[in-house]
Scaffold this motif. Sequence first.
Motif, PDB file in Angstrom:
ATOM      1  N   SER A  29       0.746  -1.492  -0.227  1.00 14.80           N
ATOM      2  CA  SER A  29      -0.023  -0.575   0.040  1.00 14.80           C
ATOM      3  C   SER A  29       0.779   1.397   0.129  1.00 14.80           C
ATOM      4  O   SER A  29       0.141   1.860  -0.743  1.00 14.80           O
ATOM      5  CB  SER A  29      -1.062  -0.155   1.216  1.00 14.80           C
ATOM      6  N   MET A  30       2.167   1.619   1.161  1.00 13.09           N
ATOM      7  CA  MET A  30       2.700   2.145   0.829  1.00 13.09           C
ATOM      8  C   MET A  30       3.266   2.499  -0.886  1.00 13.09           C
ATOM      9  O   MET A  30       3.568   3.427  -0.875  1.00 13.09           O
ATOM     10  CB  MET A  30       3.411   1.697   1.978  1.00 13.09           C
ATOM     11  N   ILE A  31       3.296   1.711  -1.180  1.00  9.70           N
ATOM     12  CA  ILE A  31       4.006   2.036  -2.859  1.00  9.70           C
ATOM     13  C   ILE A  31       3.415   2.307  -3.609  1.00  9.70           C
ATOM     14  O   ILE A  31       4.044   2.851  -4.655  1.00  9.70           O
ATOM     15  CB  ILE A  31       4.765   0.572  -3.028  1.00  9.70           C
ATOM     16  N   LEU A  32       2.145   1.886  -3.386  1.00  7.43           N
ATOM     17  CA  LEU A  32       0.970   2.227  -4.892  1.00  7.43           C
ATOM     18  C   LEU A  32       1.021   3.529  -4.231  1.00  7.43           C
ATOM     19  O   LEU A  32       0.815   4.657  -5.403  1.00  7.43           O
ATOM     20  CB  LEU A  32      -0.379   0.890  -4.097  1.00  7.43           C
ATOM     21  N   VAL A  33       0.734   4.483  -3.172  1.00  2.00           N
ATOM     22  CA  VAL A  33       0.432   5.643  -2.939  1.00  2.00           C
ATOM     23  C   VAL A  33       1.347   6.699  -3.096  1.00  2.00           C
ATOM     24  O   VAL A  33       1.221   7.243  -3.522  1.00  2.00           O
ATOM     25  CB  VAL A  33      -0.025   5.683  -1.639  1.00  2.00           C
ATOM     26  N   SER A  34       2.708   6.466  -3.257  1.00  3.29           N
ATOM     27  CA  SER A  34       4.114   6.565  -3.167  1.00  3.29           C
ATOM     28  C   SER A  34       4.450   7.000  -4.938  1.00  3.29           C
ATOM     29  O   SER A  34       4.917   8.039  -4.666  1.00  3.29           O
ATOM     30  CB  SER A  34       4.702   6.469  -2.769  1.00  3.29           C
ATOM     31  N   GLU A  35       4.461   5.795  -5.612  1.00  2.00           N
ATOM     32  CA  GLU A  35       4.672   5.718  -6.502  1.00  2.00           C
ATOM     33  C   GLU A  35       4.067   6.388  -7.981  1.00  2.00           C
ATOM     34  O   GLU A  35       4.196   6.810  -9.294  1.00  2.00           O
ATOM     35  CB  GLU A  35       5.422   4.235  -6.889  1.00  2.00           C
ATOM     36  N   ILE A  36       3.007   6.539  -7.428  1.00  2.00           N
ATOM     37  CA  ILE A  36       1.876   6.535  -9.001  1.00  2.00           C
ATOM     38  C   ILE A  36       2.067   7.795  -9.258  1.00  2.00           C
ATOM     39  O   ILE A  36       2.096   8.913  -8.387  1.00  2.00           O
ATOM     40  CB  ILE A  36       0.504   6.218  -8.139  1.00  2.00           C
ATOM     41  N   GLY A  37       2.246   8.754 -10.461  1.00  2.00           N
ATOM     42  CA  GLY A  37       2.545   9.845 -10.473  1.00  2.00           C
ATOM     43  C   GLY A  37       3.849  10.202 -10.392  1.00  2.00           C
ATOM     44  O   GLY A  37       4.230  11.685  -9.913  1.00  2.00           O
TER      45      GLY A  37
END
Length: 237
Positions: A29-37
């Motif tokens: 979850s951390m990577i998904l919210v950090s890396e998109i965009g």
Amino acid sequence: MVRFLADGHTGEAVHAEATLMEAFFRSLSMILVSEIGDETFIIAAILAMRNKKRVVFSGALSALAIMTVISAALGYVVPNLISKKTTHNAATILYTFFGLRLLYIGTRSKAGEMQEEIAEVNHKLDKTVDPPWLMRSPLLRKIKGTLNPVFLEAFILTFLAEWGDRSQIATITLATHKNPFGVTIGGILGHAMCTGGAVIGGQLLAMKISQKTVAFLGGAVFILFALHNIVFGADKE
């Protein structure tokens, strides 16, 4: 006695599996919210528009996977140098800082910022030249001549963009007090999902992403991590 030992081993196995899964989902979850965009997302998206998608994907993901392993390993080593309580408190402070910073960014975000970032990355890629350390090293020049140049470009640009990035620091932080294997697997899967989305239709997706929404979502996730650490102290994890 045998029954007690069996129950004890079963309880430890269940706890280990639970901590592994918690670390996995937190990292994912951390990577998904950090890396998109993020910059690495945009780099993969733009390179995929100019080159073969599978080559860009493999180069970018290889860099991100290596970075995730390094970050998780660093996070695993830190508690052996500093007390568990100190690393736990430091992680809580970092989560709070990341969360509040993202929420602040969300309040300051304006329409068109993502387009400006895409244009900036495009400009950087257009001006990309071999770094001096690559030109000075015969071994690295030989590697460059052997590997697919697109793969190498995606790998180097992604690795350099990710080094010192928020997601790398957050991965190190998470691995200080959560199962490092779960953190690694979740992080690599998260990067694979983000990078896959980037190479398939990343620039179109990035143009439609609201920087404000992404920042608020990311901030909320990090604040939840911090609250979890406060409620469940170091001795309960």
